[in-house]
Design a protein around this motif. Structure first.
Motif, PDB file in Angstrom:
ATOM      1  N   CYS A 104       0.857  -1.189   0.000  1.00  0.00           N
ATOM      2  CA  CYS A 104       0.000   0.000   0.000  1.00  0.00           C
ATOM      3  C   CYS A 104       0.894   1.240   0.000  1.00  0.00           C
ATOM      4  N   PRO A 105       0.315   2.442  -0.064  1.00  0.00           N
ATOM      5  CA  PRO A 105       1.156   3.651  -0.102  1.00  0.00           C
ATOM      6  C   PRO A 105       2.073   3.786   1.122  1.00  0.00           C
ATOM      7  N   ASP A 106       1.760   3.047   2.202  1.00  0.00           N
ATOM      8  CA  ASP A 106       2.641   3.122   3.374  1.00  0.00           C
ATOM      9  C   ASP A 106       3.912   2.309   3.183  1.00  0.00           C
ATOM     10  N   CYS A 107       3.754   1.105   2.622  1.00  0.00           N
ATOM     11  CA  CYS A 107       4.938   0.226   2.553  1.00  0.00           C
ATOM     12  C   CYS A 107       5.611   0.190   1.183  1.00  0.00           C
ATOM     13  N   ARG A 108       4.929   0.662   0.158  1.00  0.00           N
ATOM     14  CA  ARG A 108       5.522   0.507  -1.171  1.00  0.00           C
ATOM     15  C   ARG A 108       6.764   1.393  -1.395  1.00  0.00           C
TER      16      ARG A 108
ATOM     17  N   LEU B 122      -1.102  -2.913 -14.789  1.00  0.00           N
ATOM     18  CA  LEU B 122      -1.843  -1.674 -14.551  1.00  0.00           C
ATOM     19  C   LEU B 122      -1.410  -1.126 -13.191  1.00  0.00           C
ATOM     20  N   ASP B 123      -1.382   0.198 -13.077  1.00  0.00           N
ATOM     21  CA  ASP B 123      -0.794   0.820 -11.882  1.00  0.00           C
ATOM     22  C   ASP B 123      -1.705   0.874 -10.659  1.00  0.00           C
ATOM     23  N   TYR B 124      -3.000   0.565 -10.832  1.00  0.00           N
ATOM     24  CA  TYR B 124      -3.909   0.893  -9.725  1.00  0.00           C
ATOM     25  C   TYR B 124      -3.936  -0.102  -8.565  1.00  0.00           C
ATOM     26  N   TYR B 125      -3.174  -1.187  -8.672  1.00  0.00           N
ATOM     27  CA  TYR B 125      -3.320  -2.231  -7.658  1.00  0.00           C
ATOM     28  C   TYR B 125      -2.657  -1.911  -6.325  1.00  0.00           C
ATOM     29  N   THR B 126      -3.320  -2.361  -5.263  1.00  0.00           N
ATOM     30  CA  THR B 126      -2.757  -2.323  -3.915  1.00  0.00           C
ATOM     31  C   THR B 126      -3.014  -3.703  -3.312  1.00  0.00           C
ATOM     32  N   ARG B 127      -2.167  -4.126  -2.423  1.00  0.00           N
ATOM     33  CA  ARG B 127      -2.340  -5.448  -1.765  1.00  0.00           C
ATOM     34  C   ARG B 127      -2.521  -6.603  -2.761  1.00  0.00           C
TER      35      ARG B 127
ATOM     36  N   ASN C  95      -7.523  -0.365  -3.572  1.00  0.00           N
ATOM     37  CA  ASN C  95      -7.984   0.611  -2.575  1.00  0.00           C
ATOM     38  C   ASN C  95      -7.424   1.992  -2.940  1.00  0.00           C
ATOM     39  N   GLY C  96      -8.213   3.018  -2.793  1.00  0.00           N
ATOM     40  CA  GLY C  96      -7.697   4.369  -3.077  1.00  0.00           C
ATOM     41  C   GLY C  96      -8.041   4.870  -4.469  1.00  0.00           C
ATOM     42  N   LEU C  97      -8.362   3.956  -5.389  1.00  0.00           N
ATOM     43  CA  LEU C  97      -8.606   4.389  -6.770  1.00  0.00           C
ATOM     44  C   LEU C  97      -9.903   5.185  -6.917  1.00  0.00           C
ATOM     45  N   VAL C  98     -10.943   4.749  -6.219  1.00  0.00           N
ATOM     46  CA  VAL C  98     -12.238   5.431  -6.331  1.00  0.00           C
ATOM     47  C   VAL C  98     -12.091   6.866  -5.818  1.00  0.00           C
TER      48      VAL C  98
ATOM     49  N   PRO D 238     -12.786   1.071  -0.757  1.00  0.00           N
ATOM     50  CA  PRO D 238     -11.836   0.122  -1.340  1.00  0.00           C
ATOM     51  C   PRO D 238     -12.494  -0.678  -2.458  1.00  0.00           C
ATOM     52  N   GLY D 239     -11.696  -1.352  -3.252  1.00  0.00           N
ATOM     53  CA  GLY D 239     -12.267  -2.154  -4.340  1.00  0.00           C
ATOM     54  C   GLY D 239     -11.355  -3.302  -4.711  1.00  0.00           C
ATOM     55  N   ILE D 240     -11.962  -4.302  -5.321  1.00  0.00           N
ATOM     56  CA  ILE D 240     -11.179  -5.437  -5.843  1.00  0.00           C
ATOM     57  C   ILE D 240     -11.955  -6.028  -7.011  1.00  0.00           C
ATOM     58  N   GLY D 241     -11.249  -6.561  -7.999  1.00  0.00           N
ATOM     59  CA  GLY D 241     -11.938  -7.159  -9.140  1.00  0.00           C
ATOM     60  C   GLY D 241     -11.006  -8.005  -9.965  1.00  0.00           C
TER      61      GLY D 241
END
Ligand code: HAM
Length: 424
Positions: free
Chosen positions: A167-171, A258-263, A286-289, A298-301
């Motif tokens: 996530c933006p904390d650990c990346r 794609l750049d939008y992924y987290t976790r 998460n964070g994209l919306v 958050p989101g996942i797909g």
């Protein structure tokens, strides 16, 4: 010169459409079982939508989008994927007020100007599902299990690879370590990777060059940099998959295109399609919306490529399922033709798929036609049959024959035949 379809664009011909309908039918059925609702979104969107979601330095945005200016001078792009449009629609239509968790799916064509090859087209079709509003790891597990079940239901197998992208904390700490690693071998990398090592170092791990990939075999693993929350989330996803008995392997080098992924990120991979092994892929974003101006949900797909599924099914020889009509009526003589014509209509209104010959062909030719159309059963109606009030019904699979009673009226005939045939 005769006109041909564009390179990388393919007609889906009637012989193949059966498989498409079969796959989409099974998918819709499963999606509905898991509480998903269908949403239909436009094929054209403002270019900015994809740049802001997929990411400026991705291959898709840098090299593969079909982008043009419309008559008003607005920059328009033919969607290269479904997620961005579903989220745009979710925000624009305030779908979050319908409930805190929305489960949506969409099926349709996507466009990427890639180099066409086996399993890689410029117009391809995705079945795309998105869950918006939950950060629970068990939702990740449930979604992966749904993809797994769908493959199983259509008779296919793949291996499941998973990873966590933090996530933006650990990346940032991982990015730094990776950048140091890349800097040490910059001269061995392609131009794209050299450029991206500065703009977006994670991207290099997704490079399509085999030479670059060789360099990355010893790259640092993101999993060693996950913060406590991401690490616990990933453990829970893995635990959930174990609980459901879904086999997986962890691939710490998977970063997705794609750049939008987290976790959580995952891919379903087959070795049966040559280089284009991914038949489905997705992850959490998460964070994209919020980044697109929506609420902080958050989101996942994930999305599956229908062409690749069709190719895999085509490679299997014991394909079962809907082929031709349930019944082919062979008629001989004018009187039998008329009766047969009426019987065909009656049976169609009972929900049976029936065909017959209108060209007055010989018995042998009609039988040939029934075979060619892959009819399940054949009913032979001639003058003798009408006189004797009895006809022969032939099972084209087993070759077995059965008598049909023609004593009653047409309704009785139709009902009797219907009980004696298989229907898909
Ligand atoms: P993607 O990995 O770019 O993810 O594409 C998903 C699937 O679409 C691939 O696994 C593949 O089966 C199919 N596919 C992609 N490009 C082509 C092509 N050129 N020809 C044929 N099939 C192709 C996404 O698009 C994400 N939007 C998935 C997602 C949904 N992530 C979260 N939600």
């Amino acid at each position: 010169m005769s006109l041909k379809a564009l390179k990388g664009f393919k007609d889906i011909l009637p012989d193949e459409v059966n498989l498409w309908q079969f796959i989409e039918g099974r998918a819709r059925d499963i999606f509905h079982r898991y509480g998903f609702e269908e949403i239909k979104v436009p094929i054209l969107e403002k270019t900015e939508l994809f740049v802001r979601t997929i990411g400026e330095s991705t291959d898709i945005v840098e090299k593969e989008m079909y982008t043009f200016k419309d008559r008003n001078g607005t920059s328009i792009t033919m969607r290269p994927e479904g997620t961005a449009s579903v989220i745009r629609s979710y925000i624009e239509n305030g779908l979050y007020v319908r409930g805190s968790v929305q489960r949506l799916y969409t099926i349709g064509p996507m466009f990427r100007h890639e180099r066409p090859q086996k399993g890689r087209l410029r117009q391809f079709h995705q079945m795309d599902v998105e869950v918006l509003g939950s950060d629970r790891a068990m939702v990740d597990t449930e979604l992966i299990a749904m993809a797994w079940q769908l493959l199983h239901d259509i008779g296919l197998e793949a291996s499941l690879e998973i990873n966590s992208l933090g996530c933006p904390d650990c990346r940032p700490s991982f990015k730094e370590t990776l950048q140091d690693f890349i800097n040490g071998r910059l001269e061995h990398l392609c131009e794209d990777c050299q450029r991206r090592s500065v703009t977006n170092p994670l991207r290099v791990l997704d490079c399509k060059s085999a030479h670059c990939q060789e360099q990355y075999t010893s790259a640092p693993s993101i999993l060693q940099h996950l913060c406590g929350v991401c690490s616990a989330h990933f453990d829970e996803v893995k635990g959930g998959l174990d609980l459901l008995g879904v086999p997986y392997s962890v691939n710490p080098r998977m970063v997705r295109g794609l750049d939008y992924y987290t976790r959580t990120a995952f891919e379903l991979i087959t070795t049966e399609l040559g280089a284009q092994g991914a038949i489905g892929a997705g992850g959490r974003y998460n964070g994209l919306v919020k980044q697109l101006g929506g609420p902080d949900v958050p989101g996942i797909g994930f999305a599956m490529g229908i062409e690749r599924l069709v190719m895999l099914l085509n490679q299997k020889d014991n394909l079962e399922g809907p082929a031709g009509p349930d019944l082919f009526l062979i008629t001989l003589g004018e009187a039998a033709y008329e009766k047969g014509f009426q019987l065909m209509q009656k049976m169609r209104s009972l929900g049976v798929r029936v065909m017959m010959d209108h060209e007055g062909r010989s018995m042998k030719n009609q039988m040939k036609q029934a075979n060619k159309q892959k009819a399940g059963f054949v009913l032979i109606l001639g003058e003798n049959e009408l006189e004797n009030k009895e006809a022969v019904l032939k099972d084209m699979l087993s070759g077995e024959q059965e008598r049909v009673d023609l004593a009653g009226n047409l309704e009785n005939w139709a009902a009797d035949v219907k009980t004696k045939i298989r229907q898909y």
